[in-house]
Write a protein that holds these residues in place. Structure first.
Motif, short mmCIF file in Angstrom:
data_model
loop_
_atom_site.label_atom_id
_atom_site.label_comp_id
_atom_site.label_asym_id
_atom_site.label_seq_id
_atom_site.Cartn_x
_atom_site.Cartn_y
_atom_site.Cartn_z
N ILE A 139 -20.06 5.82 19.46
CA ILE A 139 -19.73 5.86 21.20
C ILE A 139 -19.68 4.44 21.77
CG2 ILE A 139 -20.85 6.96 23.24
CD1 ILE A 139 -21.83 9.13 21.70
N ILE A 140 -20.50 3.52 21.28
CA ILE A 140 -20.65 2.24 21.93
C ILE A 140 -19.61 1.63 21.66
CG2 ILE A 140 -21.95 0.26 21.95
CD1 ILE A 140 -24.68 1.88 21.22
N THR A 141 -19.00 1.65 20.51
CA THR A 141 -17.56 0.74 20.41
C THR A 141 -16.49 1.43 21.02
OG1 THR A 141 -17.41 2.17 18.26
CG2 THR A 141 -18.63 0.04 18.17
N THR A 142 -16.66 2.83 21.62
CA THR A 142 -15.44 3.18 21.94
C THR A 142 -15.42 3.02 23.55
OG1 THR A 142 -15.31 5.17 20.41
CG2 THR A 142 -14.45 5.42 22.66
N VAL A 143 -16.70 3.01 24.22
CA VAL A 143 -16.70 3.11 25.56
C VAL A 143 -17.03 1.54 26.10
CG1 VAL A 143 -17.58 5.33 25.79
CG2 VAL A 143 -19.40 3.53 26.01
N MET A 144 -17.57 0.79 25.11
CA MET A 144 -18.16 -0.63 25.67
C MET A 144 -16.76 -1.44 25.48
SD MET A 144 -21.02 0.11 26.93
CE MET A 144 -21.45 -1.62 27.46
N ALA A 145 -16.95 -2.63 26.34
CA ALA A 145 -16.06 -3.78 26.14
C ALA A 145 -16.33 -4.50 24.83
CB ALA A 145 -15.96 -4.71 27.11
N PRO A 146 -15.33 -5.01 24.09
CA PRO A 146 -15.95 -5.77 22.70
C PRO A 146 -16.98 -6.65 22.96
CG PRO A 146 -13.39 -5.60 22.63
CD PRO A 146 -14.00 -5.00 24.29
N SER A 147 -16.84 -7.58 23.94
CA SER A 147 -18.04 -8.63 24.44
C SER A 147 -19.11 -7.91 24.49
CB SER A 147 -17.48 -9.31 25.49
OG SER A 147 -17.35 -8.53 26.59
N ALA A 148 -19.33 -6.54 24.85
CA ALA A 148 -20.71 -6.11 25.12
C ALA A 148 -21.55 -5.23 24.10
CB ALA A 148 -20.40 -5.36 26.43
N VAL A 149 -20.55 -4.99 23.16
CA VAL A 149 -20.86 -4.20 22.16
C VAL A 149 -22.08 -4.46 21.44
CG1 VAL A 149 -20.22 -2.98 19.99
CG2 VAL A 149 -18.62 -3.04 21.61
N ASP A 150 -22.30 -5.49 20.82
CA ASP A 150 -23.61 -6.16 20.18
C ASP A 150 -24.57 -6.02 20.91
OD1 ASP A 150 -21.80 -6.37 17.64
OD2 ASP A 150 -21.72 -8.59 18.17
N THR A 151 -24.76 -6.43 22.00
CA THR A 151 -25.87 -6.69 22.91
C THR A 151 -26.46 -5.18 23.35
OG1 THR A 151 -25.15 -8.81 23.80
CG2 THR A 151 -26.98 -7.43 24.68
N PHE A 152 -25.49 -4.14 23.70
CA PHE A 152 -25.77 -2.95 24.24
C PHE A 152 -26.30 -2.01 22.84
CE2 PHE A 152 -24.72 1.20 26.31
CZ PHE A 152 -25.32 1.00 27.31
N GLN A 153 -25.46 -2.48 21.84
CA GLN A 153 -25.92 -1.60 20.65
C GLN A 153 -27.26 -2.03 20.25
OE1 GLN A 153 -22.97 -0.41 17.58
NE2 GLN A 153 -24.04 -1.90 16.55
N LYS A 154 -27.85 -3.22 20.30
CA LYS A 154 -29.34 -3.68 19.88
C LYS A 154 -29.98 -3.28 21.03
CE LYS A 154 -27.67 -7.88 17.48
NZ LYS A 154 -27.77 -9.20 17.58
N THR A 155 -29.74 -2.98 22.22
CA THR A 155 -30.77 -2.69 23.24
C THR A 155 -30.95 -1.38 23.05
OG1 THR A 155 -29.99 -4.37 24.63
CG2 THR A 155 -30.97 -2.32 25.60
N LEU A 156 -29.82 -0.47 22.71
CA LEU A 156 -30.10 0.97 22.50
C LEU A 156 -30.70 1.68 21.21
CD1 LEU A 156 -26.85 2.82 24.10
CD2 LEU A 156 -29.13 2.21 25.17
N ASP A 157 -30.61 0.67 20.15
CA ASP A 157 -31.20 1.09 19.14
C ASP A 157 -32.80 0.86 19.33
OD1 ASP A 157 -28.84 1.66 17.59
OD2 ASP A 157 -28.49 -0.44 16.41
N GLN A 158 -33.15 -0.18 19.87
CA GLN A 158 -34.62 -0.26 20.27
C GLN A 158 -34.98 0.84 20.94
OE1 GLN A 158 -34.87 -4.12 21.96
NE2 GLN A 158 -34.23 -5.29 20.05
N ALA A 159 -34.22 1.27 22.14
CA ALA A 159 -34.46 2.34 23.21
C ALA A 159 -34.77 3.74 22.31
CB ALA A 159 -33.70 2.39 24.05
N TYR A 160 -33.95 3.97 21.45
CA TYR A 160 -33.92 5.14 20.74
C TYR A 160 -34.86 4.88 19.55
CZ TYR A 160 -30.45 7.24 23.65
OH TYR A 160 -29.46 7.68 24.80
N SER A 161 -35.89 4.86 19.69
CA SER A 161 -37.05 4.39 18.62
C SER A 161 -37.52 6.05 18.09
CB SER A 161 -38.16 3.51 19.12
OG SER A 161 -38.71 4.15 20.26
N ALA A 162 -38.22 5.80 16.94
CA ALA A 162 -38.88 7.12 16.41
C ALA A 162 -39.94 7.42 17.58
CB ALA A 162 -39.52 6.49 15.15
N ASP A 163 -40.55 6.81 18.05
CA ASP A 163 -41.58 7.27 19.25
C ASP A 163 -40.77 7.90 20.37
OD1 ASP A 163 -43.61 6.27 17.82
OD2 ASP A 163 -43.80 4.44 18.95
#
Length: 280
Positions: A139-163
Motif C-alpha cells: 500500500i505504501i509503495t502504491t500511494v506514497m511518492a518514491p521519495s517518501a516511501v522509506d521514511t513512511f514505511q519505517k515510521t508505520l512499521d514502528q507504529a504497527y507494533s506487537a503491542d
C-alpha cells in the motif's frame, strides 16, 4: 401551469359553444379540492405542453447520466465554474483511469484529481490490510511518492507494533483471532483543497472510521470515530502521490439513537459490503 391555462376553470364562457357557464361553489370536497370536477377533455395545447416537459426531463436525465464524453466530463478552459460546485459536491468528472490492485490510480492533474487521490489513499491507509506487514508495504509503495516511501514505511512499521496489534484485539503479528472478524475501515465524508500549485497539493479529507473485532466474546467491539486527514501530494510519474499524511480528531457529530447491532450482524455487513472508488 395554472388551472386557467386550458380554460378549464378560469373563464366564464365555453371556448366552443359561446354559452355562459356557471361555476358552482365547491361542495362536498376535501382539503385537496376533490369536490371540483375537471373538464372531461384535455386540450391539444395541454397535451403538447405535457409531452414537451417529459421530453425535456428525459433529455436532462440522459445528459446527467452520460458516461462517455471525450474529455471524461471534465470542464474545459472556457467553461465557467458552476456556482454550486462546492468542496463536497460531486462534479461528475471521472475520478481515475486505472487501478493498482484495489487502489485507484491515474488521477487527473487538477484540484479535483488531487481530492480524489487523497480520498482513495485515505481509505487504503486506513484499511485492515495495514495491519499485515507485507500488504502494508505494498500500500505504501502504491500511494506514497518514491521519495517518501522509506521514511513512511519505517515510521508505520514502528507504529504497527506487537503491542499496538494486541491493543486492538489482534495477535502480535497482526493476524485475527479465530472466530473473529477484524474491522478497520476509513470512509471519506468530504474533501477540501488547502493549497494547490502546478505539481503539489494539500488536501484535507474529513472521515469517519470503524475499528474493532466483531465476534462472540470480543473485548474490542467495533466502534466509530471521526477525524480529518491532511495529505500533502506531489505530481509524480503522471499521477498524484502522497508526500505526508497526518490526522487529527473531529469534527464529530452528536451520536444518534440507533441501537448498536450485534457482532454477527456487524461481521456480516463488513464481509458483505465492499468499498468504493472515491471521486470528487
Amino acid at each position: 401551469m395554472s388551472l386557467s391555462d386550458d380554460g378549464g376553470y378560469g373563464g366564464d364562457r365555453g371556448p366552443e359553444t359561446g354559452q355562459t357557464r356557471t361555476r358552482l361553489p365547491d361542495s362536498g370536497g376535501d382539503g385537496y379540492g376533490s369536490g371540483r370536477r375537471p373538464r372531461a377533455g384535455v386540450s391539444s395545447r395541454n397535451l403538447i405542453t405535457g409531452v414537451g416537459v417529459v421530453v425535456l426531463l428525459i433529455a436532462a436525465i440522459a445528459f446527467a447520466n452520460r458516461g462517455g464524453d471525450t474529455n471524461g466530463g471534465a470542464p474545459t478552459a472556457d467553461s465557467p465554474k458552476s456556482a454550486d460546485t462546492q468542496p463536497t459536491a460531486p462534479t461528475g468528472t471521472k475520478p481515475v483511469t486505472g487501478k493498482n490492485g484495489d487502489i485507484a490510480t491515474g488521477f487527473a492533474k487538477t484540484e479535483q484529481g488531487a481530492q480524489s487521490a487523497a480520498a482513495n489513499y485515505a481509505v487504503a491507509l486506513g484499511s485492515a490490510n495495514m495491519f499485515n506487514r507485507d500488504r502494508r508495504h505494498k500500500i505504501i509503495t502504491t500511494v506514497m511518492a518514491p521519495s517518501a516511501v522509506d521514511t513512511f514505511q519505517k515510521t508505520l512499521d514502528q507504529a504497527y507494533s506487537a503491542d499496538f496489534n494486541k491493543n486492538v484485539g489482534l495477535h502480535a503479528d497482526g493476524s485475527t483471532p479465530a472466530g473473529m472478524t477484524f474491522v478497520s475501515r476509513t470512509v471519506p465524508i468530504g474533501t477540501k483543497v488547502k493549497g494547490f500549485s502546478k505539481n503539489q497539493a494539500t488536501v484535507e479529507v474529513w472521515c469517519t472510521g470503524l475499528l474493532g473485532l466483531a465476534g462472540n466474546g470480543s473485548t474490542k467491539p467495533v466502534t466509530t470515530s471521526w477525524f480529518t486527514i491532511t495529505m500533502k501530494l506531489a505530481w509524480t510519474n503522471s499521477d498524484w502521490k502522497a508526500l505526508s499524511h497526518s490526522q487529527q480528531d473531529g469534527p464529530a457529530p452528536v451520536s444518534g439513537d440507533v441501537t448498536a447491532s450485534g457482532a454477527k450482524e456487524i461481521a456480516g455487513a463488513v464481509n458483505g459490503y465492499g468499498g468504493f472508488t472515491y471521486a470528487r
